[in-house]
Design a protein around this motif. Structure first.
Motif, short mmCIF file in Angstrom:
data_model
loop_
_atom_site.label_atom_id
_atom_site.label_comp_id
_atom_site.label_asym_id
_atom_site.label_seq_id
_atom_site.Cartn_x
_atom_site.Cartn_y
_atom_site.Cartn_z
N GLY A 30 11.33 -1.24 37.28
CA GLY A 30 12.35 -0.32 37.75
C GLY A 30 13.04 0.41 36.61
O GLY A 30 13.34 1.62 36.71
N ILE A 31 13.31 -0.31 35.52
CA ILE A 31 13.96 0.31 34.36
C ILE A 31 13.07 1.36 33.73
O ILE A 31 13.50 2.47 33.39
CB ILE A 31 14.36 -0.77 33.33
CG1 ILE A 31 15.41 -1.72 33.93
CG2 ILE A 31 14.89 -0.13 32.05
CD1 ILE A 31 15.77 -2.87 33.03
N LYS B 155 10.64 3.01 35.13
CA LYS B 155 10.47 4.15 36.04
C LYS B 155 11.55 5.19 35.79
O LYS B 155 11.27 6.40 35.69
CB LYS B 155 10.51 3.68 37.49
CG LYS B 155 10.38 4.81 38.50
CD LYS B 155 10.50 4.31 39.93
CE LYS B 155 10.41 5.46 40.92
NZ LYS B 155 10.54 5.00 42.33
N GLU B 156 12.79 4.75 35.65
CA GLU B 156 13.91 5.66 35.40
C GLU B 156 13.78 6.30 34.02
O GLU B 156 13.99 7.50 33.85
CB GLU B 156 15.22 4.92 35.52
CG GLU B 156 15.51 4.41 36.94
CD GLU B 156 16.79 3.60 37.00
OE1 GLU B 156 17.47 3.48 35.95
OE2 GLU B 156 17.12 3.09 38.07
N PHE B 157 13.43 5.48 33.02
CA PHE B 157 13.32 5.99 31.65
C PHE B 157 12.23 7.05 31.54
O PHE B 157 12.43 8.11 30.94
CB PHE B 157 13.04 4.84 30.68
CG PHE B 157 12.89 5.28 29.25
CD1 PHE B 157 14.01 5.46 28.45
CD2 PHE B 157 11.63 5.50 28.70
CE1 PHE B 157 13.87 5.88 27.13
CE2 PHE B 157 11.49 5.92 27.39
CZ PHE B 157 12.62 6.11 26.60
N SER C 16 10.99 8.92 33.85
CA SER C 16 11.33 10.16 34.56
C SER C 16 12.23 11.04 33.70
O SER C 16 12.20 12.27 33.82
CB SER C 16 12.01 9.84 35.90
OG SER C 16 13.29 9.27 35.69
N MET C 17 13.01 10.41 32.82
CA MET C 17 13.87 11.15 31.90
C MET C 17 13.09 11.68 30.70
O MET C 17 13.39 12.76 30.19
CB MET C 17 15.00 10.24 31.41
CG MET C 17 15.98 9.81 32.48
SD MET C 17 17.10 8.50 31.89
CE MET C 17 17.87 9.30 30.49
N TYR C 18 12.08 10.92 30.27
CA TYR C 18 11.30 11.29 29.08
C TYR C 18 9.81 11.24 29.43
O TYR C 18 9.08 10.31 29.02
CB TYR C 18 11.61 10.35 27.92
CG TYR C 18 13.06 10.33 27.53
CD1 TYR C 18 13.62 11.35 26.77
CD2 TYR C 18 13.89 9.29 27.94
CE1 TYR C 18 14.95 11.35 26.43
CE2 TYR C 18 15.25 9.27 27.59
CZ TYR C 18 15.76 10.31 26.84
OH TYR C 18 17.08 10.30 26.49
N TYR D 221 18.08 2.21 25.81
CA TYR D 221 18.05 2.24 27.27
C TYR D 221 17.85 0.83 27.84
O TYR D 221 18.54 0.42 28.78
CB TYR D 221 16.92 3.16 27.73
CG TYR D 221 17.01 3.57 29.18
CD1 TYR D 221 17.82 4.63 29.57
CD2 TYR D 221 16.31 2.89 30.17
CE1 TYR D 221 17.91 5.02 30.90
CE2 TYR D 221 16.39 3.27 31.50
CZ TYR D 221 17.20 4.34 31.86
OH TYR D 221 17.29 4.71 33.18
N HIS E 170 20.56 -1.45 30.16
CA HIS E 170 20.26 -1.87 31.53
C HIS E 170 19.98 -3.37 31.65
O HIS E 170 20.29 -3.97 32.68
CB HIS E 170 19.09 -1.06 32.08
CG HIS E 170 19.45 0.36 32.37
ND1 HIS E 170 19.52 1.33 31.39
CD2 HIS E 170 19.80 0.98 33.53
CE1 HIS E 170 19.89 2.48 31.95
NE2 HIS E 170 20.05 2.29 33.23
#
Length: 299
Positions: free
Chosen positions: A109-110, A112-114, A116-118, A288, A292
């Protein structure tokens, strides 16, 4: 012949104007004219035929040069963008080592977010135990790892992030379900499912058991921390496993808290001491993950 001159030529053709190309390139028009004259001199051919006033047309050599240099300009622009992103830490390839259960239960999950940002940062994951990951870091095969604290010594930097809470998982009809909280000595006489010999948690478990006098235990070795719960479900014994794996308890099993030194184990980020602080993309991911993962538990 340099990249700027190639780009100037492409801009002239694109806009059909020396003046417009000069404006887009932030040059004075005389600079554009001199660049094209030098380009033609270097190539030994005429690329542009000037007409009256501002009119011009490409020669046959000019059309050929335009077509074949277009991809060169695009490739160079892409290289410049990639190098710029690299300096900003927004592109690159990061090699991470990770132990369970963090690798399967927290990281997806972590990341996935990272990512999407980079989107231009590529990440490779290697799953192993802490000793193996330590060796891989020291050999330069991994940039950093998420694992338990390594053995003291070596060229390593370890930053604790959270405490992994452990619980006892057992079949719902097990005699120890009569106790609300288990002490290490309660396990004597019952089969204990344990991880591989190289697992840091198993070493700690054995050390605590020795301190309580439980030198000989009925054990069954299972090579995977995440697999232990499935063996408990089938009634093969009890297991002391991370709470994040045990919950929610599967049908036919029960969770009990543990007292004493077996409650927590510290996990964090491990890298070479000489590589800390990490650079570029690795530093972005490091910060990051630090943010988190530390949110999930307090030390």
């Amino acid at each position: 012949m340099d990249f700027k001159t190639l780009k100037t030529f492409q801009m002239i053709v694109k806009y059909g104007s020396f003046a417009r190309a000069a404006k887009e390139m932030n040059y004075v028009q005389s600079t554009v004219t001199m660049q094209i004259q030098k380009l033609e001199l270097d190539l030994g051919v005429q690329l542009i035929e000037r007409g009256h006033g501002k009119e011009f047309r490409l020669t046959e050599a000019g059309r050929l040069f335009h077509d074949q240099s277009m991809q060169i300009v695009k490739n160079m622009e892409q290289i410049q963008t990639s190098l710029s992103n690299l300096q900003l830490g927004e592109t690159g390839h990061i090699r991470i080592g990770v132990t369970e259960p963090t690798g399967s239960y927290r990281l997806p999950g972590i990341l996935k977010e990272f990512m999407s940002m980079y989107p231009n940062i590529r990440i490779s994951l290697e799953y192993a135990n802490t000793p193996t990951l330590t060796e891989r870091i020291l050999s330069g095969e991994l940039d950093f790892s998420l694992c338990s604290a390594p053995d003291i010594g070596n060229d390593l930097y370890f930053e604790p992030l959270f405490q992994e809470e452990f619980v006892a998982l057992m079949p719902e009809d097990h005699p120890l379900t009569l106790k609300a909280v288990l002490a290490p000595e309660d396990i004597r006489g019952y089969r204990l499912l344990i991880t591989a010999e190289t697992c840091p948690y198993r070493r700690r478990l054995e050390m605590v058991m020795q301190e309580t006098g439980n030198l000989s235990l009925d054990t069954m070795e299972i090579g995977s921390m995440t697999a232990l719960k499935f063996f408990v479900e089938n009634g093969l014994g009890i297991a002391l496993i991370p709470k994040i794996i045990a919950e929610p308890a599967a049908a036919g099993t029960t969770i009990r808290t543990i007292s004493g030194k077996l409650i927590y184990m510290t996990f964090g980020i491990l890298c070479k001491a000489s590589a800390y602080p990490l650079q570029l993309a690795s530093q972005k991911l490091y910060q990051y993950l630090k943010l988190h993962l530390s949110e999930q538990s307090t030390l």
